[in-house]
Design an enzyme around this catalytic site. Structure first.
Site, PDB file in Angstrom:
ATOM      1  N   VAL A 109     -11.357   6.624  -3.376  1.00  0.00           N
ATOM      2  CA  VAL A 109     -11.856   6.320  -2.040  1.00  0.00           C
ATOM      3  C   VAL A 109     -11.609   4.833  -1.797  1.00  0.00           C
ATOM      4  CG1 VAL A 109     -13.853   6.304  -0.502  1.00  0.00           C
ATOM      5  CG2 VAL A 109     -13.652   8.071  -2.277  1.00  0.00           C
ATOM      6  N   CYS A 110     -11.076   4.507  -0.626  1.00  0.00           N
ATOM      7  CA  CYS A 110     -10.928   3.121  -0.205  1.00  0.00           C
ATOM      8  C   CYS A 110     -10.043   2.360  -1.201  1.00  0.00           C
ATOM      9  CB  CYS A 110     -12.323   2.510  -0.061  1.00  0.00           C
ATOM     10  SG  CYS A 110     -12.428   0.992   0.891  1.00  0.00           S
ATOM     11  N   THR A 111     -10.465   1.176  -1.627  1.00  0.00           N
ATOM     12  CA  THR A 111      -9.648   0.372  -2.536  1.00  0.00           C
ATOM     13  C   THR A 111      -9.682   0.882  -3.969  1.00  0.00           C
ATOM     14  OG1 THR A 111     -11.457  -1.202  -2.838  1.00  0.00           O
ATOM     15  CG2 THR A 111      -9.823  -1.712  -1.118  1.00  0.00           C
ATOM     16  N   THR A 129      -5.398   3.894   1.493  1.00  0.00           N
ATOM     17  CA  THR A 129      -6.421   2.969   1.012  1.00  0.00           C
ATOM     18  C   THR A 129      -6.993   2.232   2.213  1.00  0.00           C
ATOM     19  OG1 THR A 129      -6.924   1.241  -0.627  1.00  0.00           O
ATOM     20  CG2 THR A 129      -4.851   1.006   0.608  1.00  0.00           C
ATOM     21  N   GLY A 159      -8.714   6.726   2.730  1.00  0.00           N
ATOM     22  CA  GLY A 159      -8.677   5.396   3.339  1.00  0.00           C
ATOM     23  C   GLY A 159     -10.005   4.675   3.244  1.00  0.00           C
TER      24      GLY A 159
END
Length: 197
Positions: A109-111, A129, A159
């Site tokens: 998830v995300c970074t 990301t 993202g």
């Protein structure tokens, strides 16, 4: 005992929603009939982890050999914190690679995608990301796409922050069926987005 185990690996500086969002989705899925057991874990035996917004979370054990491994993001733009610290340390990317090699489906998830990139799981794959890490992710030979969730089979990426909800709901649908995921999204009053892949 559940047929499927999911572990969300925590580290100091992780983003709260990146981990807790998917955790709630998975727990609701289990209540809706999915044979799924979910745990918040760490690499080392640690009772508590402090997240990026200072929430202290009690962990439920150490990383085992889950069927699904979720890596949250948080802290990529700050030196010596969150994802940046665990990527520089190298222990978590190595552990992620080992679980992937042993057959786990790995998701970020995300970074958290930067951990997967450091583990060499994203080369030549489409991946998403948070916008702050897109250039760095592209430098790891990932095909960065502007999507909330990317399903590339045994590796999934999401993202920015709230997309972890879409990721988890998609994993529930993929593994346990649309009826279960619809029940969970309705209970959480969450309208899902499209999936890339």
């Amino acid at each position: 005992m559940a047929d499927t185990t999911a572990e969300i690996v925590l580290f100091d500086g992780f983003d709260e929603l990146d981990a807790i969002g998917p955790y709630e989705v998975f727990e609701n899925a289990a209540q809706a009939g999915a044979s799924l057991e979910t745990s918040l874990v760490t690499l080392d035996n640690s009772d508590f982890v402090t997240a990026s917004h200072d929430l202290r979370v009690e962990t439920q054990g150490t990383l085992d050999q889950p069927d699904i491994l979720v890596v949250p993001g948080g802290g990529w733009t700050t030196a010596n914190e969150g994802v940046r610290a665990v990527v520089d340390d190298g222990e978590l990317p190595d552990a992620v690679d080992e679980r992937f090699t042993n057959g786990a489906t790995v998701a970020s998830v995300c970074t958290g995608a930067m951990v997967l990139a450091e583990a060499d799981l994203l080369e030549g794959r489409p991946a998403a990301t948070h916008p702050v890490a897109e250039d760095d992710l592209a430098s790891h030979a990932a095909n960065v796409v502007d999507e909330r969730v990317v399903d590339d089979g045994d590796v999934l990426t999401a993202g920015g922050v709230t997309s972890g909800l879409d990721l988890a709901l998609w994993l529930v649908e993929r593994e346990f069926g649309a009826d279960v995921s619809s029940t969970v999204s309705e209970e959480m009053a969450y309208e899902r987005d499209e999936i890339f892949g």
